[in-house]
Write an enzyme that holds these catalytic residues in place. Structure first.
Site, PDB file in Angstrom:
ATOM      1  N   LYS A   1       0.146   5.542   8.400  1.00 18.00           N
ATOM      2  CA  LYS A   1       0.901   5.551   7.139  1.00 18.00           C
ATOM      3  C   LYS A   1      -0.060   5.716   5.946  1.00 18.00           C
ATOM      4  O   LYS A   1       0.166   6.543   5.055  1.00 18.00           O
ATOM      5  CB  LYS A   1       1.686   4.233   7.057  1.00 18.00           C
ATOM      6  CG  LYS A   1       2.611   4.086   5.894  1.00 18.00           C
ATOM      7  CD  LYS A   1       2.049   3.304   4.741  1.00 18.00           C
ATOM      8  CE  LYS A   1       1.752   1.861   5.034  1.00 18.00           C
ATOM      9  NZ  LYS A   1       1.256   1.121   3.869  1.00 18.00           N
TER      10      LYS A   1
ATOM     11  N   LYS B   1      -7.473   1.593  -2.600  1.00 14.55           N
ATOM     12  CA  LYS B   1      -7.038   1.259  -1.229  1.00 14.55           C
ATOM     13  C   LYS B   1      -7.156   2.486  -0.316  1.00 14.55           C
ATOM     14  O   LYS B   1      -7.583   2.376   0.846  1.00 14.55           O
ATOM     15  CB  LYS B   1      -5.593   0.747  -1.277  1.00 14.55           C
ATOM     16  CG  LYS B   1      -4.949   0.504   0.062  1.00 14.55           C
ATOM     17  CD  LYS B   1      -5.468  -0.731   0.779  1.00 14.55           C
ATOM     18  CE  LYS B   1      -4.841  -0.860   2.163  1.00 14.55           C
ATOM     19  NZ  LYS B   1      -5.329  -2.012   2.904  1.00 14.55           N
TER      20      LYS B   1
ATOM     21  N   SER C   1       0.875  -1.189   0.000  1.00 12.60           N
ATOM     22  CA  SER C   1       0.000   0.000   0.000  1.00 12.60           C
ATOM     23  C   SER C   1       0.902   1.226   0.000  1.00 12.60           C
ATOM     24  O   SER C   1       1.535   1.520   1.022  1.00 12.60           O
ATOM     25  CB  SER C   1      -0.874   0.035   1.249  1.00 12.60           C
ATOM     26  OG  SER C   1      -1.650  -1.125   1.345  1.00 12.60           O
TER      27      SER C   1
HETATM   28  P1  NAD Z   1       5.877  -5.867   7.288  1.00 19.32           P
HETATM   29  O1  NAD Z   1       6.652  -4.711   7.810  1.00 19.32           O
HETATM   30  O2  NAD Z   1       5.498  -6.993   8.202  1.00 19.32           O
HETATM   31  O3  NAD Z   1       6.665  -6.538   6.051  1.00 19.32           O
HETATM   32  C1  NAD Z   1       7.435  -5.815   5.123  1.00 19.32           C
HETATM   33  C2  NAD Z   1       8.643  -6.664   4.738  1.00 19.32           C
HETATM   34  O4  NAD Z   1       9.423  -5.919   3.785  1.00 19.32           O
HETATM   35  C3  NAD Z   1       9.579  -6.949   5.930  1.00 19.32           C
HETATM   36  O5  NAD Z   1       9.853  -8.343   5.996  1.00 19.32           O
HETATM   37  C4  NAD Z   1      10.824  -6.141   5.625  1.00 19.32           C
HETATM   38  O6  NAD Z   1      12.031  -6.734   6.098  1.00 19.32           O
HETATM   39  C5  NAD Z   1      10.789  -6.104   4.109  1.00 19.32           C
HETATM   40  N1  NAD Z   1      11.571  -5.011   3.530  1.00 19.32           N
HETATM   41  C6  NAD Z   1      11.597  -3.706   3.896  1.00 19.32           C
HETATM   42  N2  NAD Z   1      12.431  -3.012   3.102  1.00 19.32           N
HETATM   43  C7  NAD Z   1      12.948  -3.906   2.219  1.00 19.32           C
HETATM   44  C8  NAD Z   1      13.869  -3.789   1.141  1.00 19.32           C
HETATM   45  N3  NAD Z   1      14.436  -2.627   0.830  1.00 19.32           N
HETATM   46  N4  NAD Z   1      14.174  -4.908   0.444  1.00 19.32           N
HETATM   47  C9  NAD Z   1      13.602  -6.104   0.755  1.00 19.32           C
HETATM   48  N5  NAD Z   1      12.719  -6.264   1.765  1.00 19.32           N
HETATM   49  C10 NAD Z   1      12.401  -5.180   2.483  1.00 19.32           C
HETATM   50  O7  NAD Z   1       4.581  -5.257   6.588  1.00 19.32           O
HETATM   51  P2  NAD Z   1       3.205  -6.012   6.221  1.00 19.32           P
HETATM   52  O8  NAD Z   1       2.265  -5.947   7.368  1.00 19.32           O
HETATM   53  O9  NAD Z   1       3.518  -7.328   5.596  1.00 19.32           O
HETATM   54  O10 NAD Z   1       2.621  -5.001   5.139  1.00 19.32           O
HETATM   55  C11 NAD Z   1       3.092  -4.945   3.797  1.00 19.32           C
HETATM   56  C12 NAD Z   1       2.187  -3.985   3.037  1.00 19.32           C
HETATM   57  O11 NAD Z   1       0.845  -4.485   3.046  1.00 19.32           O
HETATM   58  C13 NAD Z   1       2.140  -2.571   3.651  1.00 19.32           C
HETATM   59  O12 NAD Z   1       2.125  -1.613   2.626  1.00 19.32           O
HETATM   60  C14 NAD Z   1       0.841  -2.585   4.430  1.00 19.32           C
HETATM   61  O13 NAD Z   1       0.271  -1.293   4.562  1.00 19.32           O
HETATM   62  C15 NAD Z   1      -0.020  -3.489   3.567  1.00 19.32           C
HETATM   63  N6  NAD Z   1      -1.119  -4.148   4.297  1.00 19.32           N
HETATM   64  C16 NAD Z   1      -0.899  -4.680   5.536  1.00 19.32           C
HETATM   65  C17 NAD Z   1      -1.959  -5.279   6.212  1.00 19.32           C
HETATM   66  C18 NAD Z   1      -1.765  -5.869   7.606  1.00 19.32           C
HETATM   67  O14 NAD Z   1      -2.755  -6.169   8.265  1.00 19.32           O
HETATM   68  N7  NAD Z   1      -0.531  -6.069   8.060  1.00 19.32           N
HETATM   69  C19 NAD Z   1      -3.222  -5.354   5.627  1.00 19.32           C
HETATM   70  C20 NAD Z   1      -3.415  -4.840   4.353  1.00 19.32           C
HETATM   71  C21 NAD Z   1      -2.339  -4.236   3.687  1.00 19.32           C
END
Ligand code: NAD
Length: 297
Positions: free
Chosen positions: A240, A172, A98
Site C-alpha cells: 500500500k 513517511k 499513512s
Molecule cells: P488497521 O486496519 O488495523 O486499523 C484501521 C482502523 O480503521 C480499523 O479499526 C478500521 O475498522 C477503521 N476504519 C476503516 N474505515 C473506517 C471508516 N470509514 N470510519 C471509521 N473507521 C474506519 O490499520 P493499522 O495497522 O492500525 O494502520 C493504520 C495506519 O497506520 C495505516 O495507514 C498504516 O499504514 C499505518 N501504520 C501502520 C503500522 C503497523 O505496523 N500496523 C506502522 C506504521 C504505520
C-alpha cells in the site's frame, strides 16, 4: 465552543494503543470506528462513544484519524456524516494514517475553507512502539498549528516538524522507500553468501559493524536465518505504501526503478499468499528465486 476533548477515529492495530495512551495521560477521548467491538474496548478504557465522524467532530476540539489509506480518510472527512459537515473554525484535524500526500493537501484545502486546520502526521514504529508511546511522528502543515498540538502528539511518541501540508506523508514515503530497498538488499546479499557456500550468519557478524550495517539488517537478517516472519510490518501495508510512493512519483515525473523492483517482489510474495507476513519475508522471495534456504537450524 471549546470542549478540551480529543476525538479519535480509527481504532485498529495502531489507533487502539495510541488512543489508550492518551487516556492514560489523562485526556478525555471521544471515539469512533466502523467496527463496534473496537469502540467498545475504548469505552471500557474510559472513552466516550460517538456514532459517526461528524459526532466526533462536534464533541471535540482536536480530531485524530488513524485509518488504513487515502480512500478511508477521504470518506471520514468528506463522506456522509463526515468531519467536514460538523467542523468548527479553529478546530484541528490531525491525520496520522499513512496516505498519499496529494490527498492530504486536497483534504486540508477543504477543511481550511471551513476555517479549520489540518496536519498530516504519519508514524513509523509499528504496534509495539504504538503501545509503548514511542512512535516516530513526521508532521506536515502550518508550524503554528503544530505547536498547538505538539504536546498531545508527544504523548504517543516523538514528533518532528518537517514542512507544509503533505510533507509528513512525503517523509513517511521516503522512509518506506529506504526500508523496502534496504530489506531487499539484505536478502540479496545474504543469498550471495548462501549460494557461494559461506554461512550468511558469519557474514552478518563480519559486516554488521561496517557501512552495510543498518537497523533494517539488525532486525531482518536474523528473521531470515530463523524463518521468523510473524509481523512486524505486514507485506500488504508495505505494498500500500509503495503504491502511494508510485502515485506520488508519477505525478512529479520522478523515476524510481528500485521501488518498482521491490514492489514486484512484494506482489509476488502476496500472490503466494504471504501478504500478512512481515516485510522481512523478502528473504522468502530470494529463496524461491534461487532455490536456496536462508533458514538455519
Ligand atoms: P488497521 O486496519 O488495523 O486499523 C484501521 C482502523 O480503521 C480499523 O479499526 C478500521 O475498522 C477503521 N476504519 C476503516 N474505515 C473506517 C471508516 N470509514 N470510519 C471509521 N473507521 C474506519 O490499520 P493499522 O495497522 O492500525 O494502520 C493504520 C495506519 O497506520 C495505516 O495507514 C498504516 O499504514 C499505518 N501504520 C501502520 C503500522 C503497523 O505496523 N500496523 C506502522 C506504521 C504505520
Amino acid at each position: 465552543m471549546s470542549t478540551n476533548k480529543i476525538g479519535f477515529i480509527g481504532l485498529g492495530i495502531m489507533g487502539k494503543p495510541m488512543a489508550k495512551n492518551l487516556i492514560k495521560a489523562g485526556k478525555q477521548l471521544v471515539v469512533y470506528d466502523v467496527v463496534p467491538a473496537a469502540v467498545e474496548e475504548l469505552v471500557k478504557a474510559g472513552a466516550e462513544r460517538a456514532s459517526s465522524p461528524a459526532e466526533v467532530a462536534k464533541a471535540s476540539d482536536t480530531v485524530i484519524t488513524m485509518l488504513p489509506n487515502s480512500p478511508h480518510v477521504r470518506e471520514v472527512v468528506t463522506g456522509k456524516d463526515g468531519i467536514l459537515g460538523a467542523v468548527r473554525s479553529g478546530q484541528v484535524v490531525v491525520d496520522m494514517s499513512s496516505i498519499a500526500p496529494l490527498v492530504s493537501r486536497e483534504l486540508c484545502a477543504l477543511l481550511e475553507a471551513k476555517g479549520a486546520e489540518m496536519l498530516d502526521a504519519p508514524v513509523s514504529g509499528g504496534q509495539e512502539k504504538a503501545e509503548k508511546g514511542t512512535l516516530a511522528i513526521m508532521v506536515g502543515g502550518k508550524e503554528e498549528v503544530y505547536s498547538k498540538v505538539k504536546d498531545l502528539l508527544d504523548l504517543m511518541g516523538k514528533s518532528n516538524y518537517v514542512a507544509g501540508i503533505g510533507a509528513g506523508q512525503i517523509a513517511k514515503l521516503v522512509n518506506q522507500t529506504i526500508v523496502g530497498i534496504n530489506i531487499a538488499a539484505v536478502a540479496e546479499g545474504m543469498s550471495l553468501a548462501e549460494k557461494a557456500g559461506v554461512d550468511p550468519r558469519r557474514v552478518f557478524q563480519a559486516i554488521r559493524g561496517g557501512l552495510a550495517g543498518s537497523q533494517c539488517m539488525e532486525d531482518k537478517a536474523p528473521r531470515m536465518f530463523e524463518g521468523r516472519y510473524n509481523p512486524g510490518f505486514r507485506i500488504n501495508l508495505h505494498i500500500k505504501d509503495l503504491g502511494n510512493v508510485q502515485e506520488t512519483s508519477r505525478a512529479i515525473h520522478l523515476s524510481m526503478p528500485l521501488v518498482a523492483q521491490v514492489m514486484e517482489m512484494m506482489q509476488n510474495l502476496a500472490a503466494d499468499g504471504h501478504e500478512t507476513l512481515d516485510h522481512g519475508a523478502l528473504g522468502l522471495f530470494y529463496e524461491k528465486l534461487n532455490g536456496i534456504s536462508l533458514k538455519k537450524e
